[in-house]
Design an enzyme around this catalytic site. Structure first.
Site, PDB file in Angstrom:
ATOM      1  N   ILE A 107     -66.126  10.073  65.071  1.00 35.58           N
ATOM      2  CA  ILE A 107     -67.229  11.004  65.303  1.00 35.58           C
ATOM      3  C   ILE A 107     -68.437  10.611  64.485  1.00 35.58           C
ATOM      4  CG2 ILE A 107     -67.988  13.393  64.997  1.00 35.58           C
ATOM      5  CD1 ILE A 107     -66.084  12.981  67.342  1.00 35.58           C
ATOM      6  N   GLY A 131     -52.201   8.343  69.138  1.00 37.36           N
ATOM      7  CA  GLY A 131     -51.059   8.090  68.266  1.00 37.36           C
ATOM      8  C   GLY A 131     -50.465   9.364  67.704  1.00 37.36           C
ATOM      9  N   GLY A 169     -75.505  28.643  61.904  1.00 35.04           N
ATOM     10  CA  GLY A 169     -74.914  27.893  60.797  1.00 35.04           C
ATOM     11  C   GLY A 169     -75.954  27.034  60.103  1.00 35.04           C
ATOM     12  N   ALA A 179     -75.082  21.352  56.454  1.00 35.65           N
ATOM     13  CA  ALA A 179     -75.825  20.110  56.676  1.00 35.65           C
ATOM     14  C   ALA A 179     -76.079  19.855  58.157  1.00 35.65           C
ATOM     15  CB  ALA A 179     -75.064  18.940  56.057  1.00 35.65           C
ATOM     16  N   ILE A 180     -75.062  20.046  59.003  1.00 35.34           N
ATOM     17  CA  ILE A 180     -75.220  19.760  60.433  1.00 35.34           C
ATOM     18  C   ILE A 180     -76.250  20.677  61.056  1.00 35.34           C
ATOM     19  CG2 ILE A 180     -74.060  19.767  62.673  1.00 35.34           C
ATOM     20  CD1 ILE A 180     -71.487  18.953  61.197  1.00 35.34           C
ATOM     21  N   GLU A 239     -77.645  32.459  59.625  1.00 41.46           N
ATOM     22  CA  GLU A 239     -76.602  32.123  58.660  1.00 41.46           C
ATOM     23  C   GLU A 239     -75.939  33.400  58.156  1.00 41.46           C
ATOM     24  OE1 GLU A 239     -73.927  30.909  56.372  1.00 41.46           O
ATOM     25  OE2 GLU A 239     -75.123  29.263  57.227  1.00 41.46           O
ATOM     26  N   ASP A 294     -61.435  13.912  56.911  1.00 43.47           N
ATOM     27  CA  ASP A 294     -61.609  15.327  57.234  1.00 43.47           C
ATOM     28  C   ASP A 294     -60.280  16.049  57.409  1.00 43.47           C
ATOM     29  OD1 ASP A 294     -64.288  14.897  57.159  1.00 43.47           O
ATOM     30  OD2 ASP A 294     -64.656  15.172  59.302  1.00 43.47           O
ATOM     31  N   ALA A 348     -68.123  11.423  55.294  1.00 43.87           N
ATOM     32  CA  ALA A 348     -67.653  10.094  55.684  1.00 43.87           C
ATOM     33  C   ALA A 348     -67.378   9.215  54.472  1.00 43.87           C
ATOM     34  CB  ALA A 348     -68.684   9.427  56.592  1.00 43.87           C
ATOM     35  N   HIS A 385     -91.946   2.092  37.510  1.00 46.79           N
ATOM     36  CA  HIS A 385     -93.153   2.850  37.835  1.00 46.79           C
ATOM     37  C   HIS A 385     -94.049   2.003  38.745  1.00 46.79           C
ATOM     38  CE1 HIS A 385     -96.603   5.516  37.284  1.00 46.79           C
ATOM     39  NE2 HIS A 385     -97.337   4.416  37.119  1.00 46.79           N
TER      40      HIS A 385
END
Length: 469
Positions: free
Chosen positions: A42, A115, A185, A188-189, A208, A315, A323, A448
């Site tokens: 994903i 799998g 929501g 972050a997403i 939210e 996850d 990630a 700098h």
């Protein structure tokens, strides 16, 4: 149907699985990766990478509409939305092909299919592979790494329909730019999608349930980000509860309750970004000693499950759902299997990044958590407006906050909001990983002019030594 013997089998080819495979291959192990969809998972195909391509496009759109600040002018500024989306998909495709090349380079066998664990015999784990429900192969290995990832959580009544209500997938490949959008929501997403669509010209509202946006971030940084987003024209409703949802032909109306008052929000599209659910179904966990807690596999600090020879990473193994955490776990597990000495991952040394405008980045404890842990704190703050490079770039909106243990000088946490902070946070991550204190950070010379000088100033500020405020 074939049976093949390996040293390690990895179920899932995302940023955890494919990195584990590469490292295991480097260490001389015979490796198989079983992937049901696309290599890269994903993150690479529908998350981290293509969203950054979209956000880059939206930043360019913002700059083009603010050229006057830099002495430029352009007439009839416009964009081809379909090409913006296509470039994002091309970026994902390029990197997915790159993963396939890397796996081939390290002699990793890639098997397309679904799998699942299929028992064990004589110290050998079995993994069955199926395509369209038909078993095509049985693989065996003494070690199996489960890296099946997660999917978007779905709220009842707000199931993605591909038309009016979008998940992240639909939000990444729209056929046209909606004029108005509701994002449910503000993690972050959610905030990244809100930032993309707002900077492309859509009217955006964020809803939210928590009392602030970006609720895992330091409260001060969260408040700063909210003001910046509202200044851009976003409407943000926190402490909000969703009520009735009514779908029309080309619009959605949702009742939102804030402070006991109900207001109707009508938009063309809704993006649901309310967390994730681990992909634990149908992967053969039944009858094993593997424990599942709220759709995530329980693991010890070394990513070992309750079943001998079976590891879980990424996850599926729980928060933080990032990630880079998955990749690091993949390397750690591969090295364990190869017999190397490894160290558990310290969750407080895992940086978090949100690529909205302005960007948000952090590592370690928030001020609230550090106080709750009983530390006496020294806190330093430095605003971007005091930094020459930020002003020269036209990016004076931002701040850096550092949190130190007054007794030892340990850097407990660092929190940043502003241009390029997702690139700069790594400096503080290295400091925490190397267990540096205020003494070493004060003596570190920062180049700098750079925005990174704000990091030094925020350290000095914690000890009343900031130079440019």
């Amino acid at each position: 149907m074939s049976t093949t013997q390996f040293d390690v089998i990895i179920i899932g080819g995302g940023p955890g699985g494919y990195v584990a495979a590469i490292r295991a291959g480097q260490l001389g192990l015979k490796v198989a990766v079983v992937e049901a969809a696309q290599l890269g998972g994903i993150c690479l195909n529908w998350g981290c990478i293509p969203t950054k391509a979209l956000l880059r496009a939206s930043e360019i759109n913002h700059l083009l509409h603010n050229l006057g600040e830099f002495g430029f002018a352009a007439d009839n500024v416009r964009f081809d939305f379909a090409r913006v989306i296509k470039r994002s998909r091309n970026v994902a495709a390029q990197l997915s092909a790159g993963v396939a090349h890397l796996l081939k380079k390290h002699k990793v066998t890639v098997i397309n299919g679904f799998g699942r664990l299929a028992g064990a015999t004589g110290g050998q784990r079995k993994v069955s592979v199926s395509v369209d429900g038909k078993e095509t192969a049985t693989l065996t290995a003494p070690n199996v790494v489960v890296a099946t990832g997660a999917r978007a959580r779905v709220l009842p009544g707000l199931e993605p329909d591909g038309r009016l209500v979008w998940s992240y997938r639909e939000a990444m490949v729209p056929k046209e730019l909606p004029r108005s959008l509701l994002v449910i929501g503000s993690g972050a997403i959610g905030v990244e999608f809100a930032s993309f669509y707002r900077n492309m010209g859509a009217e955006v509202t964020i809803v939210e349930v928590a009392d602030r946006i970006l609720p895992v971030e330091d409260a001060e940084i969260s408040a700063f980000a909210r003001k910046a987003l509202e200044k851009q024209g976003m409407k943000i409703l926190t402490g909000a509860k969703l009520g009735a949802i009514r779908k029309g032909d080309n619009a959605v109306t949702i009742d939102v309750t804030v402070d006991g008052k109900v207001q109707q929000v009508m938009v063309e599209r809704v993006i649901s970004a309310v967390g994730i659910v681990g992909n634990v179904e149908n992967i053969g966990l039944e009858g094993t000693a593997i424990e599942v807690d709220r759709t995530h596999i329980r693991v010890d600090p070394y990513c070992r499950t309750g079943e001998k020879g079976v590891y879980a990473i990424g996850d599926i193994a729980g928060a933080p759902w990032l990630a880079h955490k998955a990749s690091h776990e993949g390397v750690m597990v591969a090295e364990q299997i190869a017999g190397r000495t490894v160290h558990p991952i310290n969750p407080l040394n895992i940086p978090g990044c949100t690529y909205c405008r302005p960007q948000v980045a952090s590592v370690g404890m928030t001020e609230e958590k550090a106080k709750a842990a009983g530390y006496k704190l020294r806190i330093g703050r430095f605003p971007f407006i005091g930094n020459g490079k930020a002003i020269a770039m036209g990016e004076p909106e931002g701040m850096v906050k550092t949190i130190f243990d007054d007794a030892t000088g340990e850097l407990l946490g660092a929190h940043m909001v502003g241009a390029e902070v997702t690139e700069m946070i790594q400096g503080y991550v290295i400091a925490r990983t190397g267990e540096l204190t205020d003494a070493e950070l004060k003596e570190t010379i920062f180049p700098h002019p750079t925005i990174s000088e704000t990091m030094h100033e925020a350290v000095l500020a914690a000890y009343d030594g900031a130079l440019h405020i």
